[in-house]
Design a protein around this motif. Structure first.
Motif, mmCIF file in Angstrom:
data_model
loop_
_atom_site.group_PDB
_atom_site.id
_atom_site.type_symbol
_atom_site.label_atom_id
_atom_site.label_comp_id
_atom_site.label_asym_id
_atom_site.label_seq_id
_atom_site.Cartn_x
_atom_site.Cartn_y
_atom_site.Cartn_z
ATOM 1 N N MET A 194 9.972 1.867 -1.896
ATOM 2 C CA MET A 194 8.589 2.307 -2.116
ATOM 3 C C MET A 194 7.680 1.103 -2.397
ATOM 4 N N LEU A 195 8.151 0.142 -3.191
ATOM 5 C CA LEU A 195 7.350 -1.040 -3.481
ATOM 6 C C LEU A 195 7.083 -1.861 -2.227
ATOM 7 N N VAL A 196 8.102 -2.008 -1.392
ATOM 8 C CA VAL A 196 7.935 -2.744 -0.137
ATOM 9 C C VAL A 196 6.914 -2.042 0.757
ATOM 10 N N LEU A 197 7.009 -0.721 0.860
ATOM 11 C CA LEU A 197 6.042 0.026 1.669
ATOM 12 C C LEU A 197 4.627 -0.093 1.111
ATOM 13 N N ILE A 198 4.489 -0.061 -0.207
ATOM 14 C CA ILE A 198 3.176 -0.209 -0.831
ATOM 15 C C ILE A 198 2.603 -1.593 -0.543
ATOM 16 N N LEU A 199 3.454 -2.627 -0.599
ATOM 17 C CA LEU A 199 2.991 -3.984 -0.305
ATOM 18 C C LEU A 199 2.548 -4.117 1.152
ATOM 19 N N ILE A 200 3.293 -3.522 2.059
ATOM 20 C CA ILE A 200 2.919 -3.557 3.478
ATOM 21 C C ILE A 200 1.591 -2.840 3.689
ATOM 22 N N LEU A 201 1.429 -1.682 3.081
ATOM 23 C CA LEU A 201 0.188 -0.929 3.198
ATOM 24 C C LEU A 201 -0.983 -1.697 2.591
ATOM 25 N N SER A 202 -0.756 -2.343 1.473
ATOM 26 C CA SER A 202 -1.808 -3.137 0.828
ATOM 27 C C SER A 202 -2.234 -4.296 1.716
ATOM 28 N N GLY A 203 -1.280 -4.972 2.316
ATOM 29 C CA GLY A 203 -1.603 -6.081 3.214
ATOM 30 C C GLY A 203 -2.401 -5.618 4.419
ATOM 31 N N PHE A 204 -2.008 -4.500 4.993
ATOM 32 C CA PHE A 204 -2.724 -3.940 6.144
ATOM 33 C C PHE A 204 -4.147 -3.548 5.744
ATOM 34 N N SER A 205 -4.289 -2.915 4.583
ATOM 35 C CA SER A 205 -5.609 -2.513 4.102
ATOM 36 C C SER A 205 -6.490 -3.718 3.844
ATOM 37 N N LEU A 206 -5.919 -4.763 3.270
ATOM 38 C CA LEU A 206 -6.673 -5.981 3.003
ATOM 39 C C LEU A 206 -7.163 -6.607 4.299
ATOM 40 N N LEU A 207 -6.326 -6.620 5.319
ATOM 41 C CA LEU A 207 -6.712 -7.168 6.616
ATOM 42 C C LEU A 207 -7.875 -6.384 7.216
ATOM 43 N N LYS A 208 -7.783 -5.066 7.171
ATOM 44 C CA LYS A 208 -8.853 -4.226 7.723
ATOM 45 C C LYS A 208 -10.151 -4.396 6.944
ATOM 46 N N MET A 209 -10.063 -4.487 5.619
ATOM 47 C CA MET A 209 -11.260 -4.668 4.793
ATOM 48 C C MET A 209 -11.905 -6.029 5.083
ATOM 49 N N GLN A 210 -11.099 -7.031 5.379
ATOM 50 C CA GLN A 210 -11.621 -8.343 5.712
ATOM 51 C C GLN A 210 -12.410 -8.282 7.027
ATOM 52 N N ARG A 211 -11.909 -7.544 7.981
ATOM 53 C CA ARG A 211 -12.633 -7.386 9.251
ATOM 54 C C ARG A 211 -13.950 -6.654 9.046
ATOM 55 N N VAL A 212 -13.933 -5.619 8.223
ATOM 56 C CA VAL A 212 -15.167 -4.882 7.919
ATOM 57 C C VAL A 212 -16.168 -5.809 7.234
ATOM 58 N N SER A 213 -15.692 -6.644 6.326
ATOM 59 C CA SER A 213 -16.560 -7.592 5.625
ATOM 60 C C SER A 213 -17.202 -8.572 6.608
ATOM 61 N N GLU A 214 -16.440 -9.056 7.564
ATOM 62 C CA GLU A 214 -16.988 -9.972 8.570
ATOM 63 C C GLU A 214 -18.055 -9.296 9.409
ATOM 64 N N GLU A 215 -17.835 -8.044 9.781
ATOM 65 C CA GLU A 215 -18.820 -7.317 10.572
ATOM 66 C C GLU A 215 -20.093 -7.070 9.773
ATOM 67 N N ILE A 216 -19.951 -6.749 8.498
ATOM 68 C CA ILE A 216 -21.125 -6.526 7.653
ATOM 69 C C ILE A 216 -21.913 -7.823 7.488
ATOM 70 N N GLN A 217 -21.217 -8.937 7.328
ATOM 71 C CA GLN A 217 -21.906 -10.225 7.220
ATOM 72 C C GLN A 217 -22.640 -10.554 8.519
ATOM 73 N N GLY A 218 -22.019 -10.230 9.644
ATOM 74 C CA GLY A 218 -22.683 -10.442 10.934
ATOM 75 C C GLY A 218 -23.950 -9.621 11.051
#
Length: 141
Positions: free
Chosen positions: A21-45
């Motif tokens: 469960m911890l490994v799955l949570i870490l994978i999900l967190s990493g994926f979410s962080l990546l997506k949020m970073q892309r959204v942040s770049e688009e908002i800055q643009g």
């Protein structure tokens, strides 16, 4: 393999389950962080490129409307047979020329910003839309 799992104690099974469960949570967190970073770049643009372009296009529109009003006043003043009408017409023509220069400056500034936006375009859709806007500005100029 099944026998191995059956032979494990409940304590070890629970530890393994929590670990998975911890490994799955870490994978999900990493994926979410990546997506949020892309959204942040688009908002800055949007904040750095699109909003200033909208402001410039609004200014150009306002200046065009003001020029139309000035031109209409000049046409109305042309029908007046007063001694001061040449002075009024000259003032209106000066205003129209000034608005034309302001609009040209705004359009050139918009074209410069579109050029920078084209350099920073992240996706093909953004690049294509920016090129289309740049061509429209060229047509207007």
């Amino acid at each position: 393999m099944v026998q191995f799992l059956k032979d494990l104690r409940i304590k070890h099974k629970m530890i393994a389950l929590v670990g998975v469960m911890l490994v799955l949570i870490l994978i999900l967190s990493g994926f979410s962080l990546l997506k949020m970073q892309r959204v942040s770049e688009e908002i800055q643009g949007i904040a750095k490129e699109n909003i200033p372009l909208v402001r410039l296009s609004t200014d150009v529109t306002i200046k065009q409307l003001e020029s139309s009003v000035i031109l209409e006043k000049a046409f109305r003043a042309a029908d007046v047979d007063a001694v001061s009408s040449p002075l009024i017409l000259a003032a209106f023509i000066t205003d129209v020329i000034q608005h034309n220069e302001d609009i040209s400056k705004e359009l050139l500034s918009t074209q410069t910003m579109l050029g920078e936006a084209l350099k920073n375009a992240n996706t093909p859709q953004v690049r294509e839309k920016t090129q289309q806007l740049n061509q429209d500005i060229d047509t207007i100029i």
